[in-house]
Design a protein around this motif. Sequence first.
Motif, PDB file in Angstrom:
ATOM      1  N   PHE A  56       0.832  -1.205   0.000  1.00 19.03           N
ATOM      2  CA  PHE A  56       0.000   0.000   0.000  1.00 19.03           C
ATOM      3  C   PHE A  56       0.867   1.256   0.000  1.00 19.03           C
ATOM      4  N   ALA A  57       2.052   1.176   0.640  1.00 26.95           N
ATOM      5  CA  ALA A  57       2.920   2.347   0.740  1.00 26.95           C
ATOM      6  C   ALA A  57       3.454   2.800  -0.618  1.00 26.95           C
ATOM      7  N   TYR A  58       3.525   1.875  -1.590  1.00 26.79           N
ATOM      8  CA  TYR A  58       3.926   2.339  -2.924  1.00 26.79           C
ATOM      9  C   TYR A  58       2.752   2.432  -3.898  1.00 26.79           C
ATOM     10  N   LEU A  59       1.710   1.606  -3.691  1.00 24.05           N
ATOM     11  CA  LEU A  59       0.577   1.649  -4.626  1.00 24.05           C
ATOM     12  C   LEU A  59      -0.238   2.935  -4.482  1.00 24.05           C
ATOM     13  N   ILE A  60      -0.466   3.388  -3.267  1.00 22.57           N
ATOM     14  CA  ILE A  60      -1.306   4.580  -3.075  1.00 22.57           C
ATOM     15  C   ILE A  60      -0.664   5.835  -3.674  1.00 22.57           C
ATOM     16  N   PRO A  61       0.628   6.117  -3.406  1.00 24.88           N
ATOM     17  CA  PRO A  61       1.242   7.265  -4.096  1.00 24.88           C
ATOM     18  C   PRO A  61       1.207   7.131  -5.612  1.00 24.88           C
ATOM     19  N   ALA A  62       1.358   5.891  -6.107  1.00 27.75           N
ATOM     20  CA  ALA A  62       1.308   5.672  -7.555  1.00 27.75           C
ATOM     21  C   ALA A  62      -0.079   5.978  -8.102  1.00 27.75           C
ATOM     22  N   LEU A  63      -1.109   5.475  -7.420  1.00 26.80           N
ATOM     23  CA  LEU A  63      -2.488   5.683  -7.871  1.00 26.80           C
ATOM     24  C   LEU A  63      -2.877   7.160  -7.860  1.00 26.80           C
ATOM     25  N   LEU A  64      -2.399   7.897  -6.869  1.00 28.47           N
ATOM     26  CA  LEU A  64      -2.808   9.290  -6.705  1.00 28.47           C
ATOM     27  C   LEU A  64      -1.910  10.273  -7.448  1.00 28.47           C
ATOM     28  N   SER A  65      -0.846   9.786  -8.079  1.00 27.73           N
ATOM     29  CA  SER A  65       0.137  10.679  -8.707  1.00 27.73           C
ATOM     30  C   SER A  65      -0.344  11.292 -10.016  1.00 27.73           C
ATOM     31  N   GLY A  66      -1.287  10.616 -10.686  1.00 28.89           N
ATOM     32  CA  GLY A  66      -1.707  11.091 -12.006  1.00 28.89           C
ATOM     33  C   GLY A  66      -0.680  10.800 -13.079  1.00 28.89           C
ATOM     34  N   LYS A  67       0.307   9.978 -12.761  1.00 25.86           N
ATOM     35  CA  LYS A  67       1.379   9.657 -13.701  1.00 25.86           C
ATOM     36  C   LYS A  67       1.273   8.205 -14.165  1.00 25.86           C
ATOM     37  N   LYS A  68       2.033   7.893 -15.221  1.00 23.70           N
ATOM     38  CA  LYS A  68       2.089   6.509 -15.715  1.00 23.70           C
ATOM     39  C   LYS A  68       3.159   5.770 -14.918  1.00 23.70           C
ATOM     40  N   VAL A  69       2.746   4.723 -14.227  1.00 25.74           N
ATOM     41  CA  VAL A  69       3.645   4.021 -13.316  1.00 25.74           C
ATOM     42  C   VAL A  69       3.666   2.536 -13.664  1.00 25.74           C
ATOM     43  N   ILE A  70       4.865   1.987 -13.756  1.00 26.30           N
ATOM     44  CA  ILE A  70       5.045   0.547 -13.937  1.00 26.30           C
ATOM     45  C   ILE A  70       5.458  -0.057 -12.603  1.00 26.30           C
ATOM     46  N   VAL A  71       4.763  -1.113 -12.187  1.00 25.61           N
ATOM     47  CA  VAL A  71       5.110  -1.839 -10.966  1.00 25.61           C
ATOM     48  C   VAL A  71       5.583  -3.231 -11.377  1.00 25.61           C
ATOM     49  N   SER A  72       6.814  -3.572 -11.006  1.00 18.57           N
ATOM     50  CA  SER A  72       7.370  -4.882 -11.342  1.00 18.57           C
ATOM     51  C   SER A  72       7.534  -5.700 -10.067  1.00 18.57           C
ATOM     52  N   THR A  73       7.048  -6.939 -10.091  1.00 15.36           N
ATOM     53  CA  THR A  73       7.107  -7.801  -8.913  1.00 15.36           C
ATOM     54  C   THR A  73       8.042  -8.983  -9.163  1.00 15.36           C
ATOM     55  N   GLY A  74       8.388  -9.668  -8.075  1.00 11.59           N
ATOM     56  CA  GLY A  74       9.325 -10.785  -8.193  1.00 11.59           C
ATOM     57  C   GLY A  74       8.718 -12.043  -8.765  1.00 11.59           C
ATOM     58  N   THR A  75       7.406 -12.233  -8.579  1.00 14.02           N
ATOM     59  CA  THR A  75       6.774 -13.468  -9.039  1.00 14.02           C
ATOM     60  C   THR A  75       5.436 -13.161  -9.706  1.00 14.02           C
ATOM     61  N   LYS A  76       4.986 -14.093 -10.543  1.00 13.91           N
ATOM     62  CA  LYS A  76       3.681 -13.935 -11.184  1.00 13.91           C
ATOM     63  C   LYS A  76       2.563 -14.054 -10.147  1.00 13.91           C
ATOM     64  N   HIS A  77       2.799 -14.823  -9.075  1.00 17.20           N
ATOM     65  CA  HIS A  77       1.798 -14.948  -8.011  1.00 17.20           C
ATOM     66  C   HIS A  77       1.551 -13.590  -7.353  1.00 17.20           C
ATOM     67  N   LEU A  78       2.623 -12.884  -7.012  1.00 23.74           N
ATOM     68  CA  LEU A  78       2.489 -11.560  -6.406  1.00 23.74           C
ATOM     69  C   LEU A  78       1.894 -10.573  -7.418  1.00 23.74           C
ATOM     70  N   GLN A  79       2.258 -10.726  -8.672  1.00 21.27           N
ATOM     71  CA  GLN A  79       1.714  -9.896  -9.741  1.00 21.27           C
ATOM     72  C   GLN A  79       0.183 -10.021  -9.786  1.00 21.27           C
ATOM     73  N   ASP A  80      -0.315 -11.251  -9.748  1.00 18.49           N
ATOM     74  CA  ASP A  80      -1.764 -11.485  -9.760  1.00 18.49           C
ATOM     75  C   ASP A  80      -2.421 -10.914  -8.509  1.00 18.49           C
ATOM     76  N   GLN A  81      -1.744 -11.040  -7.365  1.00 18.80           N
ATOM     77  CA  GLN A  81      -2.304 -10.521  -6.117  1.00 18.80           C
ATOM     78  C   GLN A  81      -2.463  -9.006  -6.185  1.00 18.80           C
ATOM     79  N   LEU A  82      -1.455  -8.315  -6.715  1.00 19.73           N
ATOM     80  CA  LEU A  82      -1.534  -6.861  -6.846  1.00 19.73           C
ATOM     81  C   LEU A  82      -2.687  -6.455  -7.758  1.00 19.73           C
ATOM     82  N   TYR A  83      -2.780  -7.146  -8.894  1.00 20.34           N
ATOM     83  CA  TYR A  83      -3.754  -6.748  -9.907  1.00 20.34           C
ATOM     84  C   TYR A  83      -5.183  -7.178  -9.551  1.00 20.34           C
ATOM     85  N   ASP A  84      -5.340  -8.380  -8.999  1.00 21.24           N
ATOM     86  CA  ASP A  84      -6.678  -8.917  -8.744  1.00 21.24           C
ATOM     87  C   ASP A  84      -7.240  -8.515  -7.387  1.00 21.24           C
TER      88      ASP A  84
END
Length: 646
Positions: A56-84
């Motif tokens: 949440f500490a990095y997603l919330i600033p990213a969501l509220l920034s109004g900018k294009k942000v790429i988030v890269s995770t270590g695993t596809k499992h964590l990737q799905d958790q972030l997105y879903d």
Amino acid sequence: MTDIHSIFSEGGELCQALPHYSPRDAQIDMAEAVQRAIEDHETVIIEAGTGTGKTFAYLIPALLSGKKVIVSTGTKHLQDQLYDKDLPLLKKIFKYKPVTTALLKGRSNYLCLYRIKTLRQRGRFENKKQVDDFYKIERYAGQDETGDITKLENFQDSTLASHVTSTTENCLHTECPDYEECFIFKARKKAMDADIIVINHHLFCADLSLKQEGFGELLPEADSIIIDEAHQLAETAGLFFSEQIGTKMFSDWLEDFNRLLALEAKDFSSHDSVASSIIEGMIELRKLLPEGNKRYALSEFYQDPKVADQLAHIADQLLELVVLTKPLIIRSKTLAQIVERLQELQESWTKITVTSQENPDDNTVVWLETYVHHLMICATPLDISEIFQKNSKGLKAGWVFTSATLAVNDKFAYFCAPLGLSDENTLCLKSPFNYKSNALFYHPPELPEPNHPTYIQKFIRAMLPVITEAKGRTFILFTSYRALNEAAEILKKSLSYPLFIQGDAPKITLIDQFREAGNGVLLGTTSFWEGVDVRGEALSCVIIEKLPFASPGDPIEQAKIDLINKKGLNAFINYQLPKSIITLKQGIGRLIRDPNDYGLLVIADPRLVTKAYGKQFLSSLPEMAKTQKLERVQKFFEYVEKKRLE
């Protein structure tokens, strides 16, 4: 700038929206640092201990920034958790700030409509299971909007996987008749239009290394790039900056080539004898190498004239095949593409297997990995700092690197140096969990050194009373499959609790079974040291067999050690020790996953007290009580039971 502090504070939007949320100073500090990096296009490196709430500490600033942000995770499992899970939740909370999100994975995660159709046309299935798998895959491709095969149950176990997905080499791109409906094309297009794009390190590194595995055009468009689980990045990047060639790559090419000939050039057969000779040569080469799945330095075998001659002979035959197939390039674009693919294979084979051995490069290790029927040969750079900086410098973005384990003794040199990063702007945030009250560290006395032939037997014997006190509910983490398997055989005969052994079932299945059992003992190595989250009573004890030094027998590890020593530095102090400390911290992170968790940590390795470097491992532990007395372990679990009943 949005007032990040108020969002995370008492009475803020998170407290109002999430019943069990409680403010954490470390989370607020991290969120503000991320916000500054995004707004000012700066680079910040943050170690956020377990329980900080870094997602949440990095997603919330990213969501509220109004900018294009790429988030890269270590695993596809964590990737799905972030997105879903995480992003939909936050988008609902901050609906006044609408953003679009996209999930993007590497092409091997998406079904290829064209290859599914051609497989149906050919109809060559080896058994009934393949037929059943094919119909299941075909139905899924017609029903699912994304074509993401990771959502298709048991797909990875299917022998059809490589036949219904594409690679960079065999993809027809805009020439494909199904291009407009292509799952990869649609996923990329959605990502191009999104504000927040969730990817993984493999995809990020593939694109950064200019191999066009992922999206090519997307990285330069990003205003900010957030790398979660950043401790994995250097190793992943090293593999993607590698060059590789394998016997399976040629057999896959030949299969695709023959399929294309059947459609577009039925009269062509000039390649048959040379192609068969290459396959026979590759089979012979595999026979010259040791059995089993293992990595070796190519130089170990290149001194053998039979190996060197076979490598050179295959290179010559590949060149002959290129000459034979070149007349096909004028017939169609697809034939021209597949001939070009062969030429790239031939050039890579010659460069990696022959030229590299005749003209060795100090910064490159050439190694091979053997499989049952195939082998892969790779040329891997040892120091990627210049390459990483060169490839990332053109991205005018703010960077956030974060993980629960980046620092050694609160310093970031070990993480920064391999990537060529400055350690000027760093933040080390300790876990908010109360280890003093909720955890105990036990170091069993009088065990032999880990290289002693009876170590595993005596280690398990010493752990049985600990497991009994914990009433099962234990992870035992090993540094090798050999040690794990030896321990498993002993425990099968002496353990009264449910036993879960890595390899008996997929990782996620094992974790679910362990969690449901409530009193199980799970044996794991490598991947179980990180990314495993079991909260509550089901996991009350983590036992670490020995200090996790990487095997110097691995050719990449040994080459890195040799290179560091050649530079006049001490490879043990500057590389092996900090790497082991980071891995140990990951393993320890499995123990306490929630403020209400209690747990016993056991590190059995006697080198903690017999070697001078043991102090550095001890100083990396969370602040908790320490003991070498089994009686203290018993009292600790009595205390835990009492607290849980209150």
